[in-house]
Enzyme design. Structure first.
Site, PDB file in Angstrom:
ATOM      1  N   TYR A 142       5.876   8.717   1.949  1.00 26.96           N
ATOM      2  CA  TYR A 142       5.260   8.596   0.481  1.00 26.96           C
ATOM      3  C   TYR A 142       3.822   7.757   0.855  1.00 26.96           C
ATOM      4  CZ  TYR A 142       4.443   6.664  -4.188  1.00 26.96           C
ATOM      5  OH  TYR A 142       4.138   6.357  -5.404  1.00 26.96           O
ATOM      6  N   ASP A 237      -0.539   5.046   7.597  1.00 30.03           N
ATOM      7  CA  ASP A 237      -0.165   4.420   6.270  1.00 30.03           C
ATOM      8  C   ASP A 237       0.889   3.035   6.384  1.00 30.03           C
ATOM      9  OD1 ASP A 237       1.188   5.456   2.916  1.00 30.03           O
ATOM     10  OD2 ASP A 237       0.814   3.466   3.992  1.00 30.03           O
ATOM     11  N   LYS A 270       0.961  -4.502  -0.173  1.00 28.25           N
ATOM     12  CA  LYS A 270       2.331  -5.340  -0.146  1.00 28.25           C
ATOM     13  C   LYS A 270       2.007  -6.841   0.149  1.00 28.25           C
ATOM     14  CE  LYS A 270       4.995  -1.013   0.088  1.00 28.25           C
ATOM     15  NZ  LYS A 270       5.694  -1.094  -1.461  1.00 28.25           N
TER      16      LYS A 270
END
Ligand code: KE4
Length: 431
Positions: A142, A237, A270
């Site tokens: 994702y 990612d 994050k």
């Protein structure tokens, strides 16, 4: 006093599904989501005053635990100086320098406000820099909810993707090729068929969106070779793995195992925001110079590099850069996974886990899955019963079998022991 149920009922009247992000609604595991009132260290308290040991950590950012004094002090000081200016600040330079200092493959970064924004922008940059439109992603990875990335595998090999979401026109995912993670044969075939048309390959180096699946070394090495050979950019990612699995992120682990390994572009989020809205994408100057205002690839954001978020991120990176931080975090996480596996084995329940740094995953099956199909074939019914048995015992794991878990520096031996003994009781109910 409001209860989780009354708050959820009220929330659903004014917020779709009662949540601002779908996974929070507990639809994968059933039951009523917990409305969190406050957090401190390794703990959350819900609206009913019930305390939990938190293994979600806001899905990764809270690597120091909740309410770290140095982070709170930095955020309060920054807020007093101003919440947002829409103009450059020194702290954005400091945060960019702090990220670059730990990631040799990155010479420049652009700060944004979410992982979705960072991933979307990295894809646009890859396409703009190469002049190509097609790209590869992997099933189970994702990269945020930008249209071109909401796509599932087409039928059969090397066929283009189909939207996974309503509202995404088929033509938007026409150039997105979805392959099976860790599938060397599919990778070779896809590059043989259209390698020279690929702008990039985007991958989660450890896939935390199918719980916890590592890209094998042969797969990653071959992926790097094929991208180089065909002029496609390798985009890591690391929104979840960045500054979470190691100080140098996942790419530092692959660089240790594969001499000279480096991705071309990296996406972060994050942890670098420490719980505030902040993400980034970066790479060599040669690539980043294509971005506005220098180059023709447009990308912008009102709150990009927000002064309070950069203060939170900087204070977090400062703490995790201290000597011994990741060694201690990794050993605590390994103790958790080993404890859970031991408890499951004693109960005769098929269960396996893995971890890297402060990130972990577990599956109700015998062998660690290597791709999405195998993950989704693991025992969902047992997972959901385990989730609730642990939640009832004050242990808060991710409410879906395809999500990863996170340990913070605030999780001590006591929290790990409490978790493992609760798991012993929970596994006994799963026989
Ligand atoms: P955000 O837009 O949610 O900040 O980041 C998107 C994103 C991009 N790349 C990776 C590897 C990610 O894991 C994420 C977001 N992760 C999910 C957890 N699986 C966030 C939780 C949620 O969607 O509420």
């Amino acid at each position: 006093m409001a209860t989780n149920a009354s708050l959820f009922e009220r929330a659903q009247r004014v917020i779709p599904g009662g949540v601002n992000s779908p996974v929070r609604a507990f639809r994968a595991v059933g039951g009523t989501p917990r409305f969190i009132a406050r957090a401190q260290g390794p703990h959350l308290w819900d609206a009913e005053g019930r305390r939990y040991i938190d293994y979600i950590g806001s899905w990764g950012p809270m690597i120091l635990g909740h309410g770290h004094p140095a982070v709170l002090e930095a955020v309060q000081r920054a807020a007093r100086d101003g919440c947002s200016f829409g103009a450059p600040t020194e702290r954005e330079i400091e945060l960019a320098e702090a990220i670059i200092a730990q990631v040799p493959s990155v010479e420049q970064v652009r700060l944004v406000s979410s992982g979705t924004e960072a991933g979307m922008s990295a894809l646009r940059l890859a396409r703009g820099a190469t002049g190509r439109s097609k790209f590869i992603k992997f099933e189970g990875c994702y990269h945020g909810h930008a249209d071109a990335l909401l796509v599932k595998a087409g039928s059969g090999l090397a066929t283009f993707g189909h939207p996974t979401s309503a509202g995404v026109p088929a033509e938007v995912v026409r150039d997105t090729l979805v392959l099976e993670y860790n599938n060397l044969e599919q990778l070779e075939a896809a590059f043989a068929a259209q390698g020279d048309e690929l702008a990039c390959v985007m991958i989660e180096p450890i896939a935390g969106n199918m719980n916890f699946v590592r890209a094998s070394l042969p797969f990653m090495q071959r992926l790097r070779e094929l991208c180089t050979q065909h002029g496609a950019l390798l985009v890591f990612d690391e929104v979840m793995t960045g500054f979470r699995v190691a100080l140098g992120s996942a790419q530092s682990l692959y660089a240790q195992a594969i001499p000279g390994f480096a991705p071309d572009l990296s996406v972060f989020g994050k942890v670098i925001g420490g719980g505030m809205p902040l993400a980034a994408f970066g790479g060599p100057r040669e690539l980043m110079k294509h971005l506005a205002p220098l180059g023709p690839v447009y990308q912008a954001g009102t709150l990009s590099g927000n002064p309070v978020a950069t203060a939170c991120g900087l204070a977090t990176l400062h703490e995790i850069s201290k000597p011994g931080f990741f060694e201690a975090l990794a050993s605590r996480t390994q103790a958790l996974v080993a404890g859970l596996m031991g408890a499951a084995s004693d109960a005769g329940v098929p269960f396996v886990g893995d971890s890297q740094g402060g990130m972990f995953g577990f599956f109700f099956t015998a062998e660690l899955p290597q791709n999405y199909g195998v993950v989704m074939a693991t025992d969902k019914e047992r997972f959901n019963r385990f989730f609730h048995a642990m939640l009832d015992r004050g242990i808060y794991f991710a409410p879906a079998l395809y999500e990863a878990g996170f340990v913070s520096a605030a999780h001590g031996a006591e929290e790990i022991e409490t978790t493992v003994s609760a798991a012993r009781e929970a596994f006994a109910t799963l026989r």
